[in-house]
Motif scaffolding. Structure first.
Motif, mmCIF file in Angstrom:
data_model
loop_
_atom_site.group_PDB
_atom_site.id
_atom_site.type_symbol
_atom_site.label_atom_id
_atom_site.label_comp_id
_atom_site.label_asym_id
_atom_site.label_seq_id
_atom_site.Cartn_x
_atom_site.Cartn_y
_atom_site.Cartn_z
ATOM 1 N N GLU A 1 0.823 -1.214 0.000
ATOM 2 C CA GLU A 1 0.000 0.000 0.000
ATOM 3 C C GLU A 1 0.856 1.263 0.000
ATOM 4 O OE1 GLU A 1 -2.719 2.433 3.227
ATOM 5 O OE2 GLU A 1 -2.604 0.246 3.384
ATOM 6 N N ILE A 2 1.854 1.314 0.882
ATOM 7 C CA ILE A 2 2.607 2.567 1.001
ATOM 8 C C ILE A 2 3.539 2.776 -0.192
ATOM 9 C CG2 ILE A 2 2.457 2.587 3.508
ATOM 10 C CD1 ILE A 2 5.379 1.704 3.613
ATOM 11 N N ALA A 3 3.968 1.696 -0.840
ATOM 12 C CA ALA A 3 4.807 1.869 -2.030
ATOM 13 C C ALA A 3 4.029 2.611 -3.111
ATOM 14 C CB ALA A 3 5.286 0.515 -2.541
ATOM 15 N N VAL A 4 2.801 2.173 -3.339
ATOM 16 C CA VAL A 4 1.965 2.813 -4.362
ATOM 17 C C VAL A 4 1.570 4.218 -3.926
ATOM 18 C CG1 VAL A 4 -0.231 2.666 -5.591
ATOM 19 C CG2 VAL A 4 1.114 0.589 -5.179
ATOM 20 N N ASP A 5 1.146 4.343 -2.674
ATOM 21 C CA ASP A 5 0.636 5.622 -2.192
ATOM 22 C C ASP A 5 1.730 6.687 -2.133
ATOM 23 O OD1 ASP A 5 -1.559 7.200 -0.975
ATOM 24 O OD2 ASP A 5 -0.244 7.188 0.783
ATOM 25 N N ALA A 6 2.921 6.304 -1.691
ATOM 26 C CA ALA A 6 4.001 7.288 -1.559
ATOM 27 C C ALA A 6 4.406 7.848 -2.917
ATOM 28 C CB ALA A 6 5.202 6.653 -0.863
ATOM 29 N N VAL A 7 4.474 6.986 -3.931
ATOM 30 C CA VAL A 7 4.823 7.460 -5.273
ATOM 31 C C VAL A 7 3.712 8.353 -5.819
ATOM 32 C CG1 VAL A 7 5.253 6.753 -7.656
ATOM 33 C CG2 VAL A 7 6.331 5.506 -5.771
ATOM 34 N N HIS A 8 2.467 7.956 -5.582
ATOM 35 C CA HIS A 8 1.337 8.770 -6.055
ATOM 36 C C HIS A 8 1.350 10.149 -5.401
ATOM 37 C CE1 HIS A 8 -2.708 9.843 -7.338
ATOM 38 N NE2 HIS A 8 -2.985 10.140 -6.079
ATOM 39 N N ARG A 9 1.567 10.192 -4.094
ATOM 40 C CA ARG A 9 1.578 11.489 -3.401
ATOM 41 C C ARG A 9 2.770 12.339 -3.846
ATOM 42 N NH1 ARG A 9 2.617 11.445 1.444
ATOM 43 N NH2 ARG A 9 3.103 9.254 1.834
ATOM 44 N N TYR A 10 3.874 11.698 -4.149
ATOM 45 C CA TYR A 10 5.043 12.428 -4.653
ATOM 46 C C TYR A 10 4.708 13.115 -5.976
ATOM 47 C CZ TYR A 10 9.379 12.825 -7.377
ATOM 48 O OH TYR A 10 10.393 13.264 -8.197
ATOM 49 N N ARG A 11 4.002 12.415 -6.848
ATOM 50 C CA ARG A 11 3.687 12.990 -8.153
ATOM 51 C C ARG A 11 2.660 14.112 -8.034
ATOM 52 N NH1 ARG A 11 6.614 10.991 -11.394
ATOM 53 N NH2 ARG A 11 7.319 8.833 -11.496
ATOM 54 N N ALA A 12 1.746 13.974 -7.076
ATOM 55 C CA ALA A 12 0.686 14.972 -6.940
ATOM 56 C C ALA A 12 1.057 16.090 -5.970
ATOM 57 C CB ALA A 12 -0.607 14.302 -6.462
ATOM 58 N N GLY A 13 2.139 15.911 -5.224
ATOM 59 C CA GLY A 13 2.466 16.850 -4.155
ATOM 60 C C GLY A 13 3.624 17.763 -4.479
ATOM 61 N N GLY A 14 4.320 18.133 -3.403
ATOM 62 C CA GLY A 14 5.410 19.089 -3.557
ATOM 63 C C GLY A 14 6.644 18.657 -2.802
ATOM 64 N N VAL A 15 7.286 19.621 -2.159
ATOM 65 C CA VAL A 15 8.558 19.368 -1.486
ATOM 66 C C VAL A 15 8.392 18.370 -0.344
ATOM 67 C CG1 VAL A 15 10.408 20.417 -0.132
ATOM 68 C CG2 VAL A 15 9.467 21.630 -2.115
ATOM 69 N N GLU A 16 7.337 18.533 0.448
ATOM 70 C CA GLU A 16 7.146 17.649 1.602
ATOM 71 C C GLU A 16 6.983 16.195 1.168
ATOM 72 O OE1 GLU A 16 4.184 17.038 5.474
ATOM 73 O OE2 GLU A 16 3.769 18.603 3.980
ATOM 74 N N GLU A 17 6.178 15.963 0.139
ATOM 75 C CA GLU A 17 5.955 14.597 -0.334
ATOM 76 C C GLU A 17 7.236 14.000 -0.917
ATOM 77 O OE1 GLU A 17 2.232 16.522 0.284
ATOM 78 O OE2 GLU A 17 3.957 17.138 -0.933
ATOM 79 N N ALA A 18 8.041 14.830 -1.575
ATOM 80 C CA ALA A 18 9.310 14.343 -2.117
ATOM 81 C C ALA A 18 10.253 13.929 -0.990
ATOM 82 C CB ALA A 18 9.958 15.419 -2.985
ATOM 83 N N GLU A 19 10.293 14.722 0.067
ATOM 84 C CA GLU A 19 11.151 14.381 1.200
ATOM 85 C C GLU A 19 10.669 13.111 1.897
ATOM 86 O OE1 GLU A 19 14.058 15.665 2.060
ATOM 87 O OE2 GLU A 19 13.840 16.821 0.203
ATOM 88 N N GLN A 20 9.360 12.938 1.979
ATOM 89 C CA GLN A 20 8.829 11.720 2.590
ATOM 90 C C GLN A 20 9.195 10.489 1.770
ATOM 91 O OE1 GLN A 20 4.630 12.464 3.024
ATOM 92 N NE2 GLN A 20 4.883 13.639 4.913
ATOM 93 N N LEU A 21 9.124 10.607 0.455
ATOM 94 C CA LEU A 21 9.483 9.477 -0.392
ATOM 95 C C LEU A 21 10.970 9.153 -0.250
ATOM 96 C CD1 LEU A 21 8.526 7.412 -2.470
ATOM 97 C CD2 LEU A 21 9.082 9.064 -4.275
ATOM 98 N N ARG A 22 11.806 10.171 -0.211
ATOM 99 C CA ARG A 22 13.244 9.927 -0.031
ATOM 100 C C ARG A 22 13.520 9.256 1.315
ATOM 101 N NH1 ARG A 22 13.491 15.154 -2.488
ATOM 102 N NH2 ARG A 22 14.407 15.034 -4.584
#
Length: 375
Positions: free
Chosen positions: A158-179
């Motif tokens: 679940e989190i693999a799919v969700d984290a990538v999706h939020r990264y694409r739809a989000g901004g700096v915060e989502e990118a840092e969370q994915l990293r």
């Protein structure tokens, strides 16, 4: 199986007869066997050792003859013994002994996976809300009998799919969370007890060569190597039957040719389940809109294809027939224009579903353990 159990284990004859004669519900061998197994391990000393051995000897004699019986014994007997850490290893025959050891190892791995999840949620606090939501959903729906409790494995997917999706739809915060998530997973690579979780997480990431594969540049070297190896294995095991099925579909269903051409360009190997899953609800919408003749070439094609290749049949059964709408849903009634083979598959799936519901209902009606006195 219950009749054979009663014949081989005299002390259970009366209880089996009463259970089979119960007026409410359909008797469930799973429910009865699990009930007996729990009684043996939860009430120490109530069952004489000789009776316990008779029960276990019966299971030993039944193991390996029929896959359905094996599944029953595995889930309703051995799994109960392992869960309760029952001290019965010396009473098990060689076949059940192997299964007991296999499940015991699974218990150890399960504990390691729970610890992995604890480390994950401790290191990445932003994931806790998702885990809590999964638990809330399960508690709300568990009485329906179709849902399992959330597990580390399902959560990683679940989190693999969700984290990538939020990264694409989000901004700096989502990118840092994915990293941060990738960095944590990189640090966990190499532990045999939790490698399944890492594998399942990485497997949900985009494939190299796709338009959305830029997230792979954020992976550490070990995760990237793992993803590349997964793709190599997937390429080697790609289904030729599914690929030929889609190529034939492109030839015989004109309105889907452009979509299939796009699919062939997007994936290095044609994926039957993916493509049919993408179009199935559109087909229902077209039918509901009265455009039966537009979808008829596809329905006729699926009818012709069904019944000749197991892999193709699985695509059609799982990604099309199983998705047919229920009453009140868009496209309900489309089965009326299906061919006889597909209607037969619809009937088979419904019969299985009804049997499953009866099993669940019967399990819920298993009486509480009443000890040796009732015998």
């Amino acid at each position: 199986m219950l009749e054979r159990l009663a014949e081989r284990v005299p002390v259970l004859r009366g209880r089996v007869a009463a259970y089979l004669a119960a007026p409410e519900g359909t008797p469930s061998a799973h429910g009865f066997v699990a009930h007996v197994a729990r009684e043996i391990v939860e009430v120490p000393g109530v069952w004489p050792a000789g009776d316990v051995r008779q029960v276990l000897d019966f299971f030993e004699s039944e193991w390996g003859v029929d896959e359905r019986v094996d599944a029953l014994i595995e889930l309703s007997s051995v799994e109960v013994l392992v869960d309760h850490k029952a001290d019965v290893r010396e009473l098990l025959g060689p076949k059940l002994g192997v299964e007991f050891e296999r499940q015991t190892l699974g218990y150890v791995i399960g504990r390691a996976e729970d610890l992995f999840l604890g480390r994950l949620l401790g290191a990445l606090l932003f994931l806790r809300a998702a885990w809590d939501r999964d638990h809330e959903f399960y508690e709300e729906h568990k009485a329906e009998g179709f849902f399992r409790p959330p597990s580390p494995g399902t959560f990683m997917i679940e989190i693999a799919v969700d984290a990538v999706h939020r990264y694409r739809a989000g901004g700096v915060e989502e990118a840092e969370q994915l990293r941060a998530l990738f960095a944590f997973m990189e640090s966990e690579v190499g532990d045999p007890a939790t490698e399944r979780l890492v594998d399942e997480f990485v497997e949900m990431l985009p494939e190299p060569g796709r338009g959305d594969d830029d997230v792979l540049d954020m992976l550490g070297p070990r995760l990237r190597s793992l993803r590349d190896e997964q793709v190599r294995r997937e390429d080697e095991s790609a289904s030729e039957a599914e690929a030929r099925f889609l190529y034939r579909m492109a030839d015989e269903v004109p309105y889907l040719r452009d979509r299939l051409r796009e699919h062939f360009g997007r994936f290095r190997r044609p994926l039957g389940h993916v493509f049919v899953g993408e179009i199935v609800f559109e087909v229902f919408e077209l039918y509901a809109a009265g455009e039966v003749e537009r979808v008829r070439p596809l329905l006729d094609f699926l009818e012709r294809e069904f019944g000749y290749d197991d892999e193709v049949d699985n695509v059609i059964a799982v990604s099309f027939v199983e998705m047919l709408p229920d009453p009140g849903e868009t496209g309900f009634g489309i089965e009326a224009v299906l061919g006889p083979k597909l209607r037969g598959e619809v009937a088979s799936q419904r019969a299985w579903g009804e049997e499953r519901m009866r099993e669940l209902a019967a399990v819920r009606k298993v009486p509480p353990a009443d000890g040796i006195a009732s015998r």
